[in-house]
Design a protein around this motif. Structure first.
Motif, PDB file in Angstrom:
ATOM      1  N   LEU A 299       0.810  -1.217   0.000  1.00  0.00           N
ATOM      2  CA  LEU A 299       0.000   0.000   0.000  1.00  0.00           C
ATOM      3  C   LEU A 299       0.846   1.271   0.000  1.00  0.00           C
ATOM      4  O   LEU A 299       0.312   2.375  -0.062  1.00  0.00           O
ATOM      5  N   LEU A 300       2.170   1.106   0.054  1.00  0.00           N
ATOM      6  CA  LEU A 300       3.068   2.263   0.085  1.00  0.00           C
ATOM      7  C   LEU A 300       3.099   2.939  -1.273  1.00  0.00           C
ATOM      8  O   LEU A 300       3.318   2.296  -2.295  1.00  0.00           O
ATOM      9  N   ASP A 301       2.880   4.253  -1.291  1.00  0.00           N
ATOM     10  CA  ASP A 301       2.846   5.024  -2.536  1.00  0.00           C
ATOM     11  C   ASP A 301       4.030   5.982  -2.658  1.00  0.00           C
ATOM     12  O   ASP A 301       3.964   6.955  -3.411  1.00  0.00           O
ATOM     13  N   SER A 302       5.078   5.758  -1.912  1.00  0.00           N
ATOM     14  CA  SER A 302       6.274   6.587  -2.006  1.00  0.00           C
ATOM     15  C   SER A 302       7.483   5.683  -1.842  1.00  0.00           C
ATOM     16  O   SER A 302       7.363   4.503  -1.512  1.00  0.00           O
ATOM     17  N   GLU A 303       8.668   6.227  -2.084  1.00  0.00           N
ATOM     18  CA  GLU A 303       9.887   5.414  -2.028  1.00  0.00           C
ATOM     19  C   GLU A 303      10.280   5.124  -0.582  1.00  0.00           C
ATOM     20  O   GLU A 303      10.223   5.995   0.286  1.00  0.00           O
ATOM     21  N   LEU A 304      10.706   3.895  -0.346  1.00  0.00           N
ATOM     22  CA  LEU A 304      11.088   3.460   0.994  1.00  0.00           C
ATOM     23  C   LEU A 304      12.585   3.606   1.247  1.00  0.00           C
ATOM     24  O   LEU A 304      12.998   3.988   2.349  1.00  0.00           O
ATOM     25  N   ALA A 305      13.408   3.302   0.263  1.00  0.00           N
ATOM     26  CA  ALA A 305      14.861   3.286   0.466  1.00  0.00           C
ATOM     27  C   ALA A 305      15.404   4.607   1.016  1.00  0.00           C
ATOM     28  O   ALA A 305      16.205   4.596   1.972  1.00  0.00           O
ATOM     29  N   PRO A 306      15.026   5.767   0.456  1.00  0.00           N
ATOM     30  CA  PRO A 306      15.577   7.022   1.001  1.00  0.00           C
ATOM     31  C   PRO A 306      15.179   7.267   2.453  1.00  0.00           C
ATOM     32  O   PRO A 306      15.956   7.853   3.216  1.00  0.00           O
ATOM     33  N   VAL A 307      13.979   6.828   2.826  1.00  0.00           N
ATOM     34  CA  VAL A 307      13.513   7.033   4.204  1.00  0.00           C
ATOM     35  C   VAL A 307      14.322   6.170   5.163  1.00  0.00           C
ATOM     36  O   VAL A 307      14.788   6.643   6.212  1.00  0.00           O
ATOM     37  N   LEU A 308      14.521   4.894   4.828  1.00  0.00           N
ATOM     38  CA  LEU A 308      15.283   4.015   5.702  1.00  0.00           C
ATOM     39  C   LEU A 308      16.745   4.445   5.779  1.00  0.00           C
ATOM     40  O   LEU A 308      17.376   4.352   6.838  1.00  0.00           O
ATOM     41  N   ASP A 309      17.279   4.937   4.661  1.00  0.00           N
ATOM     42  CA  ASP A 309      18.649   5.414   4.645  1.00  0.00           C
ATOM     43  C   ASP A 309      18.811   6.634   5.555  1.00  0.00           C
ATOM     44  O   ASP A 309      19.775   6.736   6.320  1.00  0.00           O
TER      45      ASP A 309
END
Length: 433
Positions: A299-309
């Protein structure tokens, strides 16, 4: 960005599937499974800190994301940080929120995080005395202090039940060292839900909520499992409740861990009981949930990698996570006999048919491997079939349509996953009978 996802379950497949769809992200999974091999490069390795460090250095990984709790308890984050490598997950000290029930309860008491009343026992005599006194009421929840593969919690309906649970943990050592100390806890009543946040050591970014189905069989019968399915978001976690959870639980945890000198960076999973007095903590997990990750991430509609980084670097800044207005329902297909004795090695049919039949259905692998060009079962929980839709009814229909196309010998699954979402206004789920 080169990202290493650590783990071999459906949660890790969901993470790899999400990250691999993002631009400029190359994903490696270790040790992975047959499903992760379809979306990323899978590397067979032991999941211990030295082996993972060697892999990350050899592969020149920019960010490592830890899925399961065991490497966190063993200090994989501490080791990576000491070598200057970026990793998303809490230190072994911060991971005690999950790995030690005693630490978590004492921490919550000090920082006024709402949870059940409890007493802590360091030996069997004290535990038997506390249980016999009845001060926490009945049923009584008996929890082993350490990690016990999901089997360290007993809900005792009576004093004899409590005494048996205490003796099993502390005298018979059924859970090994995990049962050397125990928590005796009042049984909270209300509705259970799961809440997730991404933490950078100073603040937290909320994700959407979920609810899972722990019991092995329909109508919440049978033994507890690692989870037989889930749906997201939980219709019970309203914006007002979510704000309260962030204010009364998540942020105090982040601030409290920082005061202890152990900044909490990673996923924080809050197992909630929604009581008449408000949300209270049942337990913390220091990683994403499984099977909850499988219904939240689609259901995620945005990028995850930059947030976790950014979180791993200690500064979420203006990071956000946007989610679709849709809902998701995930059904776990398990090996017959799970969570008890199982047989594996059975060929799985129909996986390709699911992928081509409906774009709103995705299958995440857990206990699978490829042998001689065929995908076969290797574990208790084998697959999670996830359906998305504009309503829970639509998502349920799509998930089970996907389930109907998949087959393997002795398959076991529940037929009522998501029913709570349809009936949440009238049905109350309780932690205790």
């Amino acid at each position: 960005m080169r990202v290493l996802v650590v783990g071999a379950g459906a949660r890790e497949h969901a993470l790899a599937w999400t990250l691999a769809r993002e631009p400029r992200v190359e994903v490696v999974v270790a040790p992975g499974n047959a499903g992760t091999a379809r979306v990323a490069r899978t590397v067979s390795t032991a999941v211990d800190p030295p082996s993972l460090l060697a892999l990350a250095e050899r592969e020149r990984i920019d960010l490592t994301i830890v899925g399961p709790e065991q490497p966190l308890e063993r200090g994989v984050v501490d080791l990576f940080v000491s070598r200057g490598l970026r990793i998303f997950g809490p230190s072994s000290a911060a991971a005690r929120l999950e790995t030690s029930k005693v630490f978590a309860k004492q921490f919550m008491e000090r920082h006024r995080v709402p949870t059940a009343r409890c007493r802590i026992a360091d030996n069997a005599d004290d535990a038997l005395t506390i249980a016999g006194g009845g001060e926490l009421g009945w049923p009584l929840v008996v929890k082993a202090d350490g990690l016990a593969a999901g089997k360290g919690v007993v809900i005792a309906d009576s004093r004899p039940d409590a005494e048996r649970a205490i003796r099993a943990a502390m005298i018979d050592r059924s859970f090994g060292d995990a049962g050397m100390r125990i928590v005796l806890e009042e049984c909270m009543r209300g509705t259970e839900a799961s809440f997730f946040a991404i933490c950078d050591g100073r603040r937290a970014l909320p994700l959407i909520s979920a609810q899972d189905h722990k019991r092995a069989y329909d109508d919440d019968r049978g033994p507890n499992t690692g989870g037989m399915g889930a749906f997201a978001p939980s219709p019970l976690v309203t914006p007002a409740i979510a704000d309260r959870v962030m204010r009364e639980i998540v942020q105090p945890v982040v601030e409290g861990m920082r005061e202890l000198g152990h900044e909490y960076r990673g996923f924080l999973y809050v197992g909630l009981m929604l009581t008449d007095e408000g949300p209270k903590v049942v337990e913390f997990n220091v990683r994403f949930g499984d099977p909850e990750a499988q219904v939240v991430l689609p259901l995620l509609d945005s990028e995850l990698a930059p947030v976790l980084d950014a979180a791993a670097a200690g500064d979420l800044g203006s990071s956000t996570c946007r989610f679709s207005d849709e809902v998701a329902v995930g059904v776990v297909l398990a090996s017959g006999g799970y969570p008890g004795e199982i047989r594996t090695g059975y060929r799985i049919e129909g996986l390709d048919a699911v992928g081509s039949a409906d774009r709103d259905v995705v299958v995440f692998h857990a206990g699978t491997t490829e042998r001689d060009g065929r995908i076969v079962t290797t574990g208790g929980r084998v697959l999670t079939v996830v359906g998305r839709g504009t309503t829970y009814a639509e998502a349920i229909q799509r998930a089970y349509a996907g389930v109907s196309r998949i087959s393997f010998e002795n398959v076991q699954y529940r037929t009522d996953i998501g029913r709570r979402a349809l009936a949440f206004e009238t049905k109350v789920e309780t932690e205790c009978p």
